[in-house]
Design a protein around this motif. Structure first.
Motif, PDB file in Angstrom:
ATOM      1  N   ILE A   2       0.850  -1.182   0.000  1.00  0.00           N
ATOM      2  CA  ILE A   2       0.000   0.000   0.000  1.00  0.00           C
ATOM      3  C   ILE A   2       0.894   1.243   0.000  1.00  0.00           C
ATOM      4  O   ILE A   2       1.913   1.275   0.692  1.00  0.00           O
ATOM      5  N   LYS A   4       2.710   4.347   0.925  1.00  0.00           N
ATOM      6  CA  LYS A   4       3.057   4.659   2.312  1.00  0.00           C
ATOM      7  C   LYS A   4       2.405   5.932   2.846  1.00  0.00           C
ATOM      8  O   LYS A   4       2.337   6.153   4.051  1.00  0.00           O
ATOM      9  N   ASN A   7      -3.441   5.849   4.740  1.00  0.00           N
ATOM     10  CA  ASN A   7      -3.881   5.068   5.890  1.00  0.00           C
ATOM     11  C   ASN A   7      -4.066   3.629   5.379  1.00  0.00           C
ATOM     12  O   ASN A   7      -4.901   3.391   4.507  1.00  0.00           O
ATOM     13  N   PRO A   8      -3.304   2.678   5.898  1.00  0.00           N
ATOM     14  CA  PRO A   8      -3.352   1.328   5.307  1.00  0.00           C
ATOM     15  C   PRO A   8      -4.678   0.593   5.533  1.00  0.00           C
ATOM     16  O   PRO A   8      -4.879  -0.475   4.977  1.00  0.00           O
ATOM     17  N   PHE A   9      -5.554   1.152   6.355  1.00  0.00           N
ATOM     18  CA  PHE A   9      -6.856   0.516   6.596  1.00  0.00           C
ATOM     19  C   PHE A   9      -7.943   1.075   5.678  1.00  0.00           C
ATOM     20  O   PHE A   9      -9.075   0.592   5.688  1.00  0.00           O
ATOM     21  N   LEU A  10      -7.611   2.114   4.926  1.00  0.00           N
ATOM     22  CA  LEU A  10      -8.634   2.801   4.121  1.00  0.00           C
ATOM     23  C   LEU A  10      -8.647   2.245   2.696  1.00  0.00           C
ATOM     24  O   LEU A  10      -7.664   2.351   1.979  1.00  0.00           O
ATOM     25  N   PRO A  11      -9.764   1.632   2.297  1.00  0.00           N
ATOM     26  CA  PRO A  11      -9.794   1.048   0.949  1.00  0.00           C
ATOM     27  C   PRO A  11      -9.928   2.113  -0.146  1.00  0.00           C
ATOM     28  O   PRO A  11     -10.481   3.189   0.088  1.00  0.00           O
ATOM     29  N   ARG A 102      -8.456  -2.845  -0.835  1.00  0.00           N
ATOM     30  CA  ARG A 102      -7.329  -2.385  -0.028  1.00  0.00           C
ATOM     31  C   ARG A 102      -6.124  -3.233  -0.409  1.00  0.00           C
ATOM     32  O   ARG A 102      -6.162  -4.459  -0.328  1.00  0.00           O
TER      33      ARG A 102
ATOM     34  N   MET B  67     -12.976   3.110  13.140  1.00  0.00           N
ATOM     35  CA  MET B  67     -11.861   3.406  12.232  1.00  0.00           C
ATOM     36  C   MET B  67     -12.366   4.238  11.050  1.00  0.00           C
ATOM     37  O   MET B  67     -11.832   5.278  10.722  1.00  0.00           O
ATOM     38  N   LEU B  68     -13.387   3.671  10.386  1.00  0.00           N
ATOM     39  CA  LEU B  68     -13.876   4.280   9.147  1.00  0.00           C
ATOM     40  C   LEU B  68     -15.387   4.427   9.229  1.00  0.00           C
ATOM     41  O   LEU B  68     -16.047   3.742  10.006  1.00  0.00           O
ATOM     42  N   MET B  82     -15.616   4.760   1.754  1.00  0.00           N
ATOM     43  CA  MET B  82     -15.191   4.827   3.154  1.00  0.00           C
ATOM     44  C   MET B  82     -14.307   6.042   3.409  1.00  0.00           C
ATOM     45  O   MET B  82     -13.490   6.410   2.573  1.00  0.00           O
ATOM     46  N   GLU B  84     -12.095   8.158   6.769  1.00  0.00           N
ATOM     47  CA  GLU B  84     -11.609   8.040   8.143  1.00  0.00           C
ATOM     48  C   GLU B  84     -12.573   8.738   9.088  1.00  0.00           C
ATOM     49  O   GLU B  84     -13.047   9.838   8.783  1.00  0.00           O
ATOM     50  N   ASP B 116       7.019  -0.783   7.144  1.00  0.00           N
ATOM     51  CA  ASP B 116       6.141  -0.934   5.995  1.00  0.00           C
ATOM     52  C   ASP B 116       4.785  -0.262   6.183  1.00  0.00           C
ATOM     53  O   ASP B 116       4.255   0.342   5.255  1.00  0.00           O
ATOM     54  N   TYR B 117       4.210  -0.434   7.338  1.00  0.00           N
ATOM     55  CA  TYR B 117       2.855   0.088   7.573  1.00  0.00           C
ATOM     56  C   TYR B 117       2.802   0.823   8.898  1.00  0.00           C
ATOM     57  O   TYR B 117       3.400   0.399   9.874  1.00  0.00           O
ATOM     58  N   LYS B 118       2.055   1.898   8.900  1.00  0.00           N
ATOM     59  CA  LYS B 118       1.897   2.687  10.124  1.00  0.00           C
ATOM     60  C   LYS B 118       0.411   2.726  10.480  1.00  0.00           C
ATOM     61  O   LYS B 118      -0.416   3.121   9.645  1.00  0.00           O
ATOM     62  N   PRO B 120      -2.286   4.671  11.872  1.00  0.00           N
ATOM     63  CA  PRO B 120      -2.347   6.106  12.164  1.00  0.00           C
ATOM     64  C   PRO B 120      -2.949   6.414  13.532  1.00  0.00           C
ATOM     65  O   PRO B 120      -2.540   7.365  14.189  1.00  0.00           O
ATOM     66  N   TRP B 121      -3.886   5.585  13.958  1.00  0.00           N
ATOM     67  CA  TRP B 121      -4.574   5.870  15.222  1.00  0.00           C
ATOM     68  C   TRP B 121      -3.649   5.620  16.405  1.00  0.00           C
ATOM     69  O   TRP B 121      -3.579   6.403  17.325  1.00  0.00           O
ATOM     70  N   ARG B 266     -16.867   1.088  10.374  1.00  0.00           N
ATOM     71  CA  ARG B 266     -15.934  -0.060  10.459  1.00  0.00           C
ATOM     72  C   ARG B 266     -15.181   0.097  11.767  1.00  0.00           C
ATOM     73  O   ARG B 266     -14.554   1.130  12.005  1.00  0.00           O
TER      74      ARG B 266
END
Lengths: 289, 344
Positions: A2, A4, A7-11, A102, B67-68, B82, B84, B116-118, B120-121, B266
């Motif tokens: 994804i 960088k 937000n990796p949770f946002l599709p 995602r 989250m969303l 979706m 945030e 690799d992944y962050k 955010p929360w 979500r």
């Protein structure tokens, strides 16, 4: 991976462009998805073997391998078996519906190691999706010269359950890959017959027949546990080492980015460290798949 | 580094004063147990407490978090897309946290803030949080020392350390965030005698002993995994999940969608590796369908996989909550010992 900055949770929002019912029992459909935003499409770059979380608002997410190839531009393909809450709902959706994607997530088949080598591709059942991606990718004019001989064995239980029949026609007709299709049995009640020769037999026995040398080769394999269990000894007998064989695993996933915890096999997370592992790597992991 | 002195009453006033510029969370006694809650008018913080029943991890990693959000109302132009959920990341202070709980955030940070992944929360909330912690020789017999928590005066996780000298606390800022909070707390100047007194503080004889983990690093994962000891360890487990919910370092979570009328969220919700649903495939296959597999995974994750992957000790701060809460007396200290002494 994804982007960088995201937000990796946002599709990414996508639209269902087309739904192809792949199998006679309607249990497998391929969803052609197009990005709603051009800039999302540009950000989304993937390598065959990776997967995405298909995200349906109100239902949840499911991890599904990308069935299209990066060389097929403008859309993504996902082949989904009707199974749980999300996949069941997805099967009831229609072209034009909005959902999310995602990804791309996970690692990929070892393309750097595969360059300059003979490639053996073995797939069974609905797990053939990322191998479809791989074959299309290999056959693209800009890529085919990077690989030596390409042998593919793909099996399903019956003719009605074969996926991607348009592509099978194309691959069987071409002379750039050695494509072998097999079914466990041909049933009388099945009306459809391919125009090309279809083997009858289980994948391991076809592999035994068609794959005769491990020299300078890499195997990528994805299929149901029974197929894997009986194909591995065949490959071993031919002389393949665990370092030459790559498998794609699956496990229950939620986050897809190595945080939520559930998809681990030993200390490795299938979503982030996988889904592709060499047989040698798997040998060092606990047997808990 | 700044030091300030507070009488015990003055410390409560200092925490109260911080409410002007922070959301302040304090330990209060609710029924039989202590818990952290937002400091509001009328609350009586109790800084003499030993341990909260539930760890304060939820102040940075909430038990349930939106989250969303999205709408499934097709009359809206952005339906099914979706976004945030808006969040409040105003500065917060966890006032009176114990050092082991403060350290648990550092133990978990490696999971949420990766190359690799962050997440955010997690990142924003951890950054907005100042941890003001109490160092006192009152740790209980269920606790034990690990690489991530050596004893009552282990201040590695804190922004401000409050050393209990009996009739007063000496506050010492340890980070930039701590410096800022301490400046807002006021307090008296510290005398040379007081400084000398905190230098002399050492863990007493009741301080937690280390659980042996020094030889676990060299063990082969598959040897430990295949050991028959897990049947014995898991035998009594009823899979209640209390250990994982009370644990300050357990980070596993589930993601669920919820719809109210035509509007949806979500959510992220704490999950537990003790539950069979955690790993159940849609096909019905479950790689950890048996209790012994789940118990083994919990301890292997904490004591072996984490250790091997991050080289930051075991995934435990030795708080002993799981030991206290377990209805069948499964004791992580014994499991550490069994794993440490394991031979193939």
């Amino acid at each position: 991976m994804i982007d960088k900055s995201m937000n990796p949770f946002l599709p990414y929002p996508v639209k269902i462009d087309e739904i192809i019912t792949e199998t006679g029992d309607h249990s497998l459909k391929t969803f052609k998805l197009v990005f709603l935003n051009k800039e999302d499409e540009e950000k989304f770059t993937f390598i065959p073997g990776q997967f995405c979380e298909l995200s349906i608002p109100g239902k949840g997410e499911i991890p599904i391998g990308i069935a299209s190839s990066p060389t097929e531009k403008g859309y993504l393909l996902f082949t989904v078996q009707k199974m749980g809450v999300v996949s069941g709902y997805l099967h009831s959706m229609k072209p034009g519906d909005i959902m999310g994607v995602r990804g791309p997530l996970g690692n990929w088949y070892p393309w750097d190691k595969m360059e300059g080598k003979n490639i053996v591709i073995i797939g069974g059942g609905c797990a053939f999706s990322t191998l479809r991606s791989s074959i299309v990718y290999i056959r693209a004019p800009e890529n085919r010269k990077k690989f030596k001989q390409v042998t593919a064995v793909y099996g399903a239980r019956c003719l009605d359950l074969l996926l991607y029949c348009d592509k099978l026609d194309e691959w069987k007709a071409g002379d750039d890959i050695d494509m072998h299709v097999t079914v466990d049995a041909i049933k009388d009640e099945e009306t459809w017959r391919p125009e090309w020769h279809c083997n009858v037999g289980f994948v391991p026995s076809i592999v035994k027949e068609k794959v005769t040398s491990p020299a300078d080769s890499i195997v990528i394999i994805c299929g149901p546990p029974a197929m894997l269990k009986f194909t591995m000894p065949v490959l071993k007998d031919v002389g393949f080492t665990p370092e030459q064989i790559y498998l794609s695993l699956e496990n229950r996933m939620k986050c897809g980015i190595g945080m939520c915890g559930r998809c681990n096999v030993g200390g490795k997370l299938v979503c982030k460290d996988g889904p592709v592992f060499s047989l040698a790597e798997l040998g060092e992991l606990p047997n808990e798949t | 580094m700044t030091t300030k002195s507070f009488t015990k009453d003055a410390l409560i006033k200092a925490a109260d004063g911080l409410r002007k510029s922070y959301r302040v969370f304090v330990p209060v006694k609710v029924g039989k147990f202590h818990e952290f809650k937002l400091f509001e008018d009328g609350d009586k913080p109790d800084f003499e407490y030993r341990k909260t029943r539930k760890s304060p991890k939820g102040l940075i990693f909430p038990q349930s978090e939106r989250m969303l959000e999205y709408s499934i109302d097709e009359h809206k132009p952005d339906h099914h897309i979706m976004k945030e959920s808006p969040k409040d990341y105003s500065p917060q202070v966890v006032f009176g946290i114990r050092p082991y709980d403060a350290m648990s955030f550092k133990v978990m940070d490696v999971n949420f803030d990766t190359e690799d992944y962050k997440d955010p929360w997690w990142i924003k909330r951890y950054a907005a949080t100042t941890l003001v912690g109490i160092c006192r020789n009152d740790l209980d017999s269920k606790m034990f020392a690990t690489e991530n928590f050596s004893g009552p005066y282990d201040i590695r996780g804190l922004d401000v350390a409050l050393y209990d000298l009996g009739d007063k606390y000496i506050a010492k800022s340890l980070t930039e965030k701590g410096e800022k909070a301490l400046a807002a707390m006021g307090g008296n100047d510290v005398s040379a005698a007081e400084l000398a007194a905190i230098e002399k503080l050492t863990p007493d004889t009741n301080a937690p002993q280390a659980a042996p983990t020094d030889k676990i690093k060299e063990k082969v994962v598959n040897d430990l995994f295949d050991s028959t000891m897990w049947e014995d360890i898991a035998n009594g487990c009823i899979n209640c999940g209390a250990c994982t919910f009370l644990c300050p370092t357990c980070w596993c979570f589930d993601i669920q969608d919820e719809i109210h009328k035509r509007e949806g969220d979500r959510l992220r919700i704490w999950d537990s590796c003790m539950f069979p649903l955690y790993t159940l495939h849609a096909s019905g296959h479950n790689p950890r369908g048996k209790k012994v597999q789940r118990v083994r995974n919990r301890f292997m994750h904490k004591i072996k996989y984490y250790l091997d992957k991050y080289e930051k000790g075991i995934m435990c701060v030795g708080c002993g909550r799981c030991v206290e809460a377990c209805p069948v007396n499964i004791d992580i200290r014994r499991v550490c010992e069994l794993m440490n002494n394991f031979t193939k």
